[in-house]
Design a protein around this motif. Structure first.
Motif, PDB file in Angstrom:
ATOM      1  N   TYR A 190      79.790   0.725   4.833  1.00 30.68           N
ATOM      2  CA  TYR A 190      79.725  -0.087   6.051  1.00 30.68           C
ATOM      3  C   TYR A 190      80.265  -1.471   5.731  1.00 30.68           C
ATOM      4  O   TYR A 190      79.591  -2.291   5.103  1.00 30.68           O
ATOM      5  CB  TYR A 190      78.281  -0.157   6.546  1.00 30.68           C
ATOM      6  N   HIS A 201      77.019   3.781   5.747  1.00 30.82           N
ATOM      7  CA  HIS A 201      76.685   4.460   7.000  1.00 30.82           C
ATOM      8  C   HIS A 201      77.072   5.922   6.857  1.00 30.82           C
ATOM      9  O   HIS A 201      78.192   6.236   6.459  1.00 30.82           O
ATOM     10  CB  HIS A 201      77.444   3.817   8.171  1.00 30.82           C
ATOM     11  N   HIS A 212      72.506   8.994  12.854  1.00 31.21           N
ATOM     12  CA  HIS A 212      73.144   7.940  12.067  1.00 31.21           C
ATOM     13  C   HIS A 212      72.113   7.332  11.116  1.00 31.21           C
ATOM     14  O   HIS A 212      70.979   7.044  11.524  1.00 31.21           O
ATOM     15  CB  HIS A 212      73.698   6.852  12.976  1.00 31.21           C
ATOM     16  N   PHE A 214      71.822   4.184   8.291  1.00 33.88           N
ATOM     17  CA  PHE A 214      72.384   3.010   7.623  1.00 33.88           C
ATOM     18  C   PHE A 214      71.486   2.655   6.452  1.00 33.88           C
ATOM     19  O   PHE A 214      70.261   2.572   6.593  1.00 33.88           O
ATOM     20  CB  PHE A 214      72.477   1.829   8.590  1.00 33.88           C
ATOM     21  N   THR A 246      76.592  -3.286  15.794  1.00 34.42           N
ATOM     22  CA  THR A 246      76.996  -1.907  15.505  1.00 34.42           C
ATOM     23  C   THR A 246      75.999  -0.908  16.080  1.00 34.42           C
ATOM     24  O   THR A 246      76.383   0.100  16.685  1.00 34.42           O
ATOM     25  CB  THR A 246      77.124  -1.697  13.992  1.00 34.42           C
ATOM     26  N   PHE A 256      69.325   6.955  15.422  1.00 31.29           N
ATOM     27  CA  PHE A 256      69.694   6.267  14.185  1.00 31.29           C
ATOM     28  C   PHE A 256      68.449   5.801  13.457  1.00 31.29           C
ATOM     29  O   PHE A 256      67.384   5.592  14.043  1.00 31.29           O
ATOM     30  CB  PHE A 256      70.637   5.090  14.442  1.00 31.29           C
ATOM     31  N   VAL A 258      67.626   2.934  10.151  1.00 30.50           N
ATOM     32  CA  VAL A 258      68.130   1.912   9.230  1.00 30.50           C
ATOM     33  C   VAL A 258      67.110   1.737   8.115  1.00 30.50           C
ATOM     34  O   VAL A 258      65.938   1.439   8.374  1.00 30.50           O
ATOM     35  CB  VAL A 258      68.361   0.567   9.944  1.00 30.50           C
TER      36      VAL A 258
END
Length: 355
Positions: A190, A201, A212, A214, A246, A256, A258
């Motif tokens: 990323y 990512h 997704h 991250f 993003t 997603f 993170v």
């Protein structure tokens, strides 16, 4: 009225108690004003935010006792205001969590367990890292500060369990990598803005969804030089703003997660950038402050301590490690991992239910 030295002494002490309580309220009021109207424009305010919860934990109980002992109405009201402020800021972290519906609890087909760990780049205690992963039994392992030795050891011992890997180990804190039970259909470093070499990512194919993930390590904190404190703070703010941008572009139907060592606390401005587009898993499913750093039962030299020394080590003081998720995922639990990995960070483990 007849003069009584004892009565006079009691009144003086009550007045002093009330004044001390009011002095604490004044300090909190000054901090709140600086927080709201000055923000992080000076280096000492950047350093102050991580210790603010401790000023409430350590001194608010004493202020309450002083206000009650002083028996001055104004002092009591003022301290009550500070107590309400503390409840607004952190009270939700200590409330019981809403139970998971029975149907969701019984559904084990759409659960994703994620582990995040800053493993410390100098850490050579590979056995402890592997043992922590085995104990947590996650579906995805996201590691920050991943060294080449750590990556090789984890892949050698857990490669069959986690056949899908995206590894970018290094010799400095920019090393990063993840292991997954589920296929990774997209893998990229990323490199948005200031994240070059600090994040990755991937897209995980699981439960018929594109998820997704991250894995990020924000710019390290500076603690001594004022100019470096300000510049590093500005870099982290820009990094979190870019990451939030993003995340906002991801289609709502694609969940997603993170996993990140952000090197900032919830009172820092960078946290609020992410909070606008993602949900802090600890706030939704954790209990308590969730402090993760420093792990002094581990070691600065990356070697594990004995169980006796680990038990005597002071607790972590601030929360700088995070798991975030989208609204299309429901966190079932999150906890700070107790295992000694030889790192200066505690890891995080969370489980999500895909809606």
């Amino acid at each position: 009225m007849r003069y009584s030295p004892r009565r006079c002494y009691t009144e003086v002490m009550r007045t002093i108690a009330s004044l001390l309580a009011l002095a604490y309220v004044l300090i909190v009021a000054v901090w709140l004003g600086l927080f709201l109207f000055v923000g992080e424009r000076t280096w000492w305010l950047v350093l102050l935010q991580p210790v603010v919860p401790w000023t409430f934990l350590l001194f608010l109980p004493a202020a309450i006792i002083l206000a009650l002992a002083g028996r001055h109405r104004e002092a009591r009201r003022a301290v009550l205001g500070v107590a309400l402020l503390a409840a607004w800021l952190w009270g939700g972290l200590f409330l019981p969590r809403s139970p998971v519906p029975p149907a969701a609890a019984a559904d084990s087909t759409a659960r994703l367990r994620v582990m995040s760990l800053n493993s410390l780049i100098t850490n050579q205690n590979y056995d402890a890292i592997v043992a922590a992963i085995l104990t947590a039994d996650p579906d995805i392992v996201a590691v920050q500060e991943l060294s080449t030795g750590q990556a090789a050891a984890i892949s050698a011992r857990l490669g069959e369990r986690y056949p899908y890997q995206a590894l970018h180990p290094g010799v400095d804190p920019r090393g990063i990598g993840l292991w997954s039970r589920y296929p990774l259909t997209e893998i990229e470093t990323y490199d948005e803005g200031l994240w070059t070499n600090w994040a990755q990512h991937v897209v995980v194919e699981a439960f018929g969804k594109r998820i997704h993930l991250f894995n990020a390590h924000a710019w390290p904190m500076a603690l001594i030089d004022p100019s470096q404190i300000m510049s590093s703070s500005a870099l982290r703010q820009e990094q979190t703003r870019q990451l939030a941008t993003t995340l906002a572009r991801i289609p709502p139907v694609e969940p997603f997660v993170v996993a990140a060592d952000l090197n900032l606390v919830p009172l820092h401005r960078g946290y609020r950038f992410l909070a606008h587009v993602a949900r802090d898993t600890w706030v939704e499913a954790g209990w308590g402050f969730g402090f993760t750093w420093p792990n002094q039962s581990g070691a600065a030299d990356g070697q594990a301590r004995s169980s006796i020394k680990a038990a005597r080590a002071p607790p972590p003081l601030i929360r700088i490690d995070y798991l975030w998720h989208s609204a299309t995922l429901r966190p079932l639990f999150i906890r700070v991992l107790p295992d000694d990995t030889g790192s200066d960070h505690y890891g995080l483990l969370a489980e999500y239910l895909a809606h």
